[in-house]
Design a protein around this motif. Sequence first.
Motif, mmCIF file in Angstrom:
data_model
loop_
_atom_site.group_PDB
_atom_site.id
_atom_site.type_symbol
_atom_site.label_atom_id
_atom_site.label_comp_id
_atom_site.label_asym_id
_atom_site.label_seq_id
_atom_site.Cartn_x
_atom_site.Cartn_y
_atom_site.Cartn_z
ATOM 1 N N LEU A 2 -1.226 7.635 6.383
ATOM 2 C CA LEU A 2 0.037 7.099 6.918
ATOM 3 C C LEU A 2 1.223 7.586 6.098
ATOM 4 O O LEU A 2 2.241 8.029 6.647
ATOM 5 N N VAL A 3 1.087 7.505 4.778
ATOM 6 C CA VAL A 3 2.198 7.932 3.916
ATOM 7 C C VAL A 3 2.462 9.423 4.115
ATOM 8 O O VAL A 3 3.611 9.852 4.224
ATOM 9 N N ALA A 4 1.388 10.209 4.210
ATOM 10 C CA ALA A 4 1.564 11.656 4.453
ATOM 11 C C ALA A 4 2.288 11.877 5.777
ATOM 12 O O ALA A 4 3.217 12.690 5.861
ATOM 13 N N ALA A 46 0.843 -1.211 0.000
ATOM 14 C CA ALA A 46 0.000 0.000 0.000
ATOM 15 C C ALA A 46 0.872 1.253 0.000
ATOM 16 O O ALA A 46 0.624 2.193 -0.770
ATOM 17 N N MET A 47 1.917 1.244 0.833
ATOM 18 C CA MET A 47 2.795 2.424 0.870
ATOM 19 C C MET A 47 3.520 2.613 -0.455
ATOM 20 O O MET A 47 3.640 3.736 -0.960
ATOM 21 N N ALA A 48 4.009 1.512 -1.028
ATOM 22 C CA ALA A 48 4.743 1.600 -2.305
ATOM 23 C C ALA A 48 3.838 2.174 -3.390
ATOM 24 O O ALA A 48 4.239 3.080 -4.139
ATOM 25 N N ASP A 49 2.628 1.650 -3.489
ATOM 26 C CA ASP A 49 1.719 2.105 -4.548
ATOM 27 C C ASP A 49 1.320 3.566 -4.350
ATOM 28 O O ASP A 49 1.213 4.325 -5.312
ATOM 29 N N ILE A 50 1.116 3.976 -3.113
ATOM 30 C CA ILE A 50 0.736 5.378 -2.852
ATOM 31 C C ILE A 50 1.913 6.311 -3.165
ATOM 32 O O ILE A 50 1.744 7.351 -3.814
ATOM 33 N N LEU A 51 3.115 5.923 -2.717
ATOM 34 C CA LEU A 51 4.282 6.774 -2.998
ATOM 35 C C LEU A 51 4.497 6.916 -4.504
ATOM 36 O O LEU A 51 4.851 7.991 -4.993
ATOM 37 N N ALA A 52 4.268 5.833 -5.241
ATOM 38 C CA ALA A 52 4.496 5.871 -6.686
ATOM 39 C C ALA A 52 3.353 6.566 -7.426
ATOM 40 O O ALA A 52 3.585 7.450 -8.255
ATOM 41 N N ILE A 53 2.124 6.183 -7.113
ATOM 42 C CA ILE A 53 0.979 6.667 -7.900
ATOM 43 C C ILE A 53 0.591 8.094 -7.485
ATOM 44 O O ILE A 53 0.396 8.963 -8.330
ATOM 45 N N ASP A 54 0.487 8.338 -6.180
ATOM 46 C CA ASP A 54 0.055 9.669 -5.727
ATOM 47 C C ASP A 54 1.197 10.684 -5.723
ATOM 48 O O ASP A 54 1.000 11.853 -6.001
ATOM 49 N N TYR A 55 2.401 10.224 -5.343
ATOM 50 C CA TYR A 55 3.514 11.162 -5.134
ATOM 51 C C TYR A 55 4.512 11.147 -6.294
ATOM 52 O O TYR A 55 5.429 11.956 -6.315
ATOM 53 N N GLY A 56 4.366 10.190 -7.224
ATOM 54 C CA GLY A 56 5.302 10.108 -8.343
ATOM 55 C C GLY A 56 6.721 9.730 -7.927
ATOM 56 O O GLY A 56 7.680 9.980 -8.665
ATOM 57 N N LYS A 57 6.857 9.098 -6.762
ATOM 58 C CA LYS A 57 8.188 8.692 -6.286
ATOM 59 C C LYS A 57 8.588 7.363 -6.906
ATOM 60 O O LYS A 57 7.738 6.528 -7.233
ATOM 61 N N ARG A 58 9.911 7.182 -7.044
ATOM 62 C CA ARG A 58 10.415 5.904 -7.535
ATOM 63 C C ARG A 58 10.657 4.985 -6.341
ATOM 64 O O ARG A 58 11.370 5.337 -5.408
ATOM 65 N N VAL A 59 10.025 3.809 -6.399
ATOM 66 C CA VAL A 59 10.018 2.915 -5.239
ATOM 67 C C VAL A 59 10.563 1.542 -5.618
ATOM 68 O O VAL A 59 10.190 0.977 -6.648
ATOM 69 N N ALA A 118 10.008 -4.863 -12.984
ATOM 70 C CA ALA A 118 8.932 -3.889 -12.811
ATOM 71 C C ALA A 118 7.773 -4.597 -12.132
ATOM 72 O O ALA A 118 7.343 -5.666 -12.551
ATOM 73 N N ALA A 119 7.284 -4.009 -11.048
ATOM 74 C CA ALA A 119 6.161 -4.606 -10.338
ATOM 75 C C ALA A 119 4.841 -4.016 -10.821
ATOM 76 O O ALA A 119 3.823 -4.682 -10.840
ATOM 77 N N ARG A 120 4.892 -2.755 -11.187
ATOM 78 C CA ARG A 120 3.702 -2.077 -11.730
ATOM 79 C C ARG A 120 4.088 -1.483 -13.072
ATOM 80 O O ARG A 120 4.889 -0.551 -13.118
ATOM 81 N N PRO A 121 3.520 -1.974 -14.159
ATOM 82 C CA PRO A 121 3.890 -1.443 -15.471
ATOM 83 C C PRO A 121 3.518 0.034 -15.627
ATOM 84 O O PRO A 121 4.160 0.765 -16.364
ATOM 85 N N ASP A 122 2.482 0.477 -14.899
ATOM 86 C CA ASP A 122 1.990 1.847 -15.080
ATOM 87 C C ASP A 122 2.404 2.790 -13.952
ATOM 88 O O ASP A 122 1.911 3.896 -13.847
ATOM 89 N N ALA A 123 3.294 2.337 -13.076
ATOM 90 C CA ALA A 123 3.766 3.203 -11.982
ATOM 91 C C ALA A 123 5.190 2.786 -11.632
ATOM 92 O O ALA A 123 5.558 1.631 -11.813
ATOM 93 N N PRO A 124 5.992 3.748 -11.126
ATOM 94 C CA PRO A 124 7.412 3.439 -10.894
ATOM 95 C C PRO A 124 7.664 2.604 -9.632
ATOM 96 O O PRO A 124 8.349 3.035 -8.720
#
Length: 271
Positions: free
Chosen positions: A255-257, A21-34, A77-83
């Motif tokens: 939590l991520v915030a 959940a944290m990885a996907d939020i950091l990547a999708i919402d924040y555009g971070k590379r995880v 790559a774990a998510r093709p559409d997110a980093p």
Amino acid sequence: MRTTAIFNHKGGVGKTTTASAMADILAIDYGKRVLLIDADPQGNLSTFYGVEPDEGNSTLDLFMGTHEPVYSDWISAARPDAPVDIIPSDTGLVQAEVAALKEDSRFNRHAMADLFRAIREDADADNQFAYDYVLIDCSPAFTQVSLAALRDADDIIIPVTTDLFSTAGMATVLQQIMGARDDGLQSSVAGVLVNMYKRGEDQNGLLAYLRNQKAVATFETVIHKSDKVVPAGTHGDPLIKFSPRCAASRDYRALVAEYVAQRGGHHNAKA
Ligand SMILES: Nc1ncnc2c1ncn2[C@@H]1O[C@H](COP(=O)(O)OP(=O)(O)OP(=O)(O)O)[C@@H](O)[C@H]1O
Ligand SMILES: [Mg+2]
């Protein structure tokens, strides 16, 4: 780059759910590379992302030094559409424990630190492997691989559930973490994370107990029990996409915030 181990020696408290959940939020919402590291021979995180270890690209290979960390063929790559990338695991990872036990010289107990250093050395390069966050999903045991993660990560997040709580169990986790670290508990435990929370089910008063004690911080954010978490896991979809408005999605975003605000100012603490 910030590196975070997600650990509790109790099983089923939400370590894997929190890592994804944290990885996907950091990547999708924040555009971070995880980068995710599946450090559990159960391989639940790898299954969730649909990535199977191939010869030479798993956490086992990382620890057995059978492969130089050449990211392009090392990390999937774990998510093709997110980093989000992953170093996957399966039951083969127990071979690392056997090797450590036998004092097999191929077992590199500093493998994780070596990988973090290699990534940091590349961090200025404008490449896709210049990760902002590395999240390590540990197994529910004090394995050598868990100890490496606890020792070498900047931060530790300890998910707990109220129904499984026992003071003794919590004290053991904290003692073991302290034993693995050389820079003190306060600096390393980002927080205890209360998961699967439901009002009225906290019979032992865990939340109040945690908030009252000083040895270790507890996240303000509590992850509520949600009936969307299991199906999101089965589908392998990011929770925040599968059910954007469920309690757990809302809580994991909070939590991520909270985590980013808390640790954001110290990004290069161990650089
Ligand atoms: N907030 C939540 N609400 C409802 N179900 C949850 C929640 N968090 C986790 N779960 C479910 O609880 C189960 C255990 O979660 P998870 O696999 O993340 O725990 P774990 O600590 O990684 O387990 P293990 O110790 O075996 O690695 C899973 O089926 C997961 O979908
Ligand atoms: Mg798990």
